[in-house]
Write a protein that holds these residues in place. Structure first.
Motif, PDB file in Angstrom:
ATOM      1  N   CYS A 114      -6.156  -0.046   5.017  1.00 60.01           N
ATOM      2  CA  CYS A 114      -6.610   1.125   4.743  1.00 60.01           C
ATOM      3  C   CYS A 114      -7.946   1.126   4.573  1.00 60.01           C
ATOM      4  N   CYS A 149      -6.109  -2.365   0.098  1.00 57.03           N
ATOM      5  CA  CYS A 149      -5.260  -2.625   1.084  1.00 57.03           C
ATOM      6  C   CYS A 149      -6.216  -2.984   2.209  1.00 57.03           C
ATOM      7  N   CYS A 196       0.870  -1.278  -0.086  1.00 63.55           N
ATOM      8  CA  CYS A 196       0.119   0.118   0.057  1.00 63.55           C
ATOM      9  C   CYS A 196       0.917   1.441   0.028  1.00 63.55           C
ATOM     10  N   TYR A 218      -6.763   5.964  -3.838  1.00 62.94           N
ATOM     11  CA  TYR A 218      -7.614   6.117  -2.399  1.00 62.94           C
ATOM     12  C   TYR A 218      -6.953   6.979  -1.838  1.00 62.94           C
ATOM     13  N   CYS A 266       0.204   2.995   3.698  1.00 68.04           N
ATOM     14  CA  CYS A 266       0.325   2.554   5.079  1.00 68.04           C
ATOM     15  C   CYS A 266       1.542   1.529   4.992  1.00 68.04           C
TER      16      CYS A 266
HETATM   17 ZN   LIG Z   1      -2.938   0.841   3.334  1.00 69.04          ZN
END
Ligand SMILES: [Zn+2]
Ligand SMILES: [Zn+2]
Ligand SMILES: [Zn+2]
Length: 361
Positions: free
Chosen positions: A238, A235, A201, A260, A204
């Motif tokens: 997330c 993800c 991701c 996103y 994160c």
């Molecule tokens: Zn993430």
């Protein structure tokens, strides 16, 4: 921390004596599936007698047996009991007429709110016409509600456009996910959950996941009309914080996540993610009733109706603007004890876009 008791069925540590919620629900399901015709009739009479405060057996009857005798919505209407709206799923026309009359008469926003959900569940063309009329000519209570009548219809798995054209949003086939009995069974399943991807991701750093890989060519999944593979990529960390995450699939198995939002400080535990990826959930062999997963969170389902923790939410497809179709729900607790809430997967078959969104209590 050690708790004083253990669930006698699964060994989970508990603060009280008895079955854990999961084993208790499973036991209740087994009991409901074994009800004899005489017991079913007796349950229906009990439900009718308690129609103003619907007992859990109503849900076991609807979810496990897919059964809703017309006497139940008739009794509910007679008692002006409009909650839960599932009482009125495909209710007979006399009940529908009663609901429409009550809706046209009421001045109270909270009652209009419940009655529009009931008509959504009833779902026939007269219910559509009544909701359409209210959308075109709003009543004074309209301003107190947050959404249009066409959005109320969605709770019954359908909606309509400005011209009153119906659009179906839910499938009238439902399967549950089950645990694979063997590695071979796992490999053969046309549905796999939470497959790790190579990339991470951008926000994160978590491993990205194909939360669903579905082969629509399996005979059980023909009802979806997907002539190939649908992949839903996000993800897994997330998605619990972001707005719906969208991904685009190709029928040959390709998938690309759309950008996103960065939701800031989202933390996750690496070992728990690994556990998610180790799940052994596969598609059940035979269909189950449409509401099988609509009340109790111990089972993930594909098709049918979802258990929404908040209001139902059908993502608008960014390409064509239409509400997406509801495909499946994955309860995080089915994958790991560490996460709660539910992931809802919807898609637009025309644009080959998937939406993944999270809700919890
Ligand atoms: Zn993430
Ligand atoms: Zn247990
Ligand atoms: Zn679309």
């Amino acid at each position: 921390m050690t708790l004083p008791y253990q669930c006698p069925d699964c060994g989970t540590e508990l603060g009280y004596k008895g079955l854990c919620w999961r084993c208790r629900t499973a036991a209740n399901r087994r009991a409901a599936l074994a009800w004899t015709p005489e017991e079913l009739s007796a349950k229906e009479q009990e439900i009718i007698a308690q129609i103003e405060d619907v007992p859990d057996d109503f849900w076991y009857l609807l979810c496990c047996r897919g059964r809703l005798a017309p006497e139940i919505p008739r009794a509910a209407l007679a008692a002006r009991s409009f909650w839960p709206s599932a009482l009125y799923y495909h209710a007979p026309t006399d009940v529908r007429d009663g609901l429409i009359a009550a809706l046209m008469e009421t001045d109270a926003a909270h009652e209009a709110n419940e009655l529009m959900m009931c008509l959504g569940m009833q779902g026939d063309d007269q219910s559509l016409a009544a909701l359409l009329a209210l959308e075109r000519n709003p009543r004074p209570w309209h301003g107190k509600l947050h959404v249009e009548p066409s959005v109320y219809a969605q709770c019954g798995g359908w909606t309509f456009d400005r011209e009153g054209r119906r659009r179906t949003l839910n499938y009238d086939t439902c399967y549950t996910l089950v645990h694979a009995a063997s590695e071979e069974e796992l490999c053969r399943s046309p549905v796999r959950i939470a497959r790790p991807r190579e990339e991470n991701c951008p926000h994160c750093g978590s491993r990205m996941a194909d939360m669903l890989v579905l082969d629509g060519r399996d005979a059980r999944l023909r009802f979806l009309g997907i002539d190939g593979i649908l992949t839903a990529t996000c993800c897994p960390n997330c998605v619990a914080y972001a707005e719906p995450i969208l991904s685009r699939y190709t029928l040959d198995g390709g998938s690309e996540v759309l950008s996103y939002e960065d939701t800031g400080d989202t933390t996750y535990i690496e070992e728990e993610l690994v556990r998610i990826f180790e799940n052994d959930l596969i598609l059940g062999e035979t269909p189950v009733p449409l509401f099988y997963g609509a009340r109790f969170e111990d089972t993930c389902t594909l098709g049918g109706f979802a258990l929404w923790w908040q209001d139902w939410e059908y993502t608008a497809c960014p390409d064509c603007g239409q509400p997406m179709k509801y495909l499946m729900q994955i309860h995080w607790e089915a994958l790991t004890d560490y996460m709660e809430g539910t992931l809802y997967i919807e898609f637009c078959p025309d644009c080959q876009l998937v939406s993944m969104q999270h809700q919890q209590t």
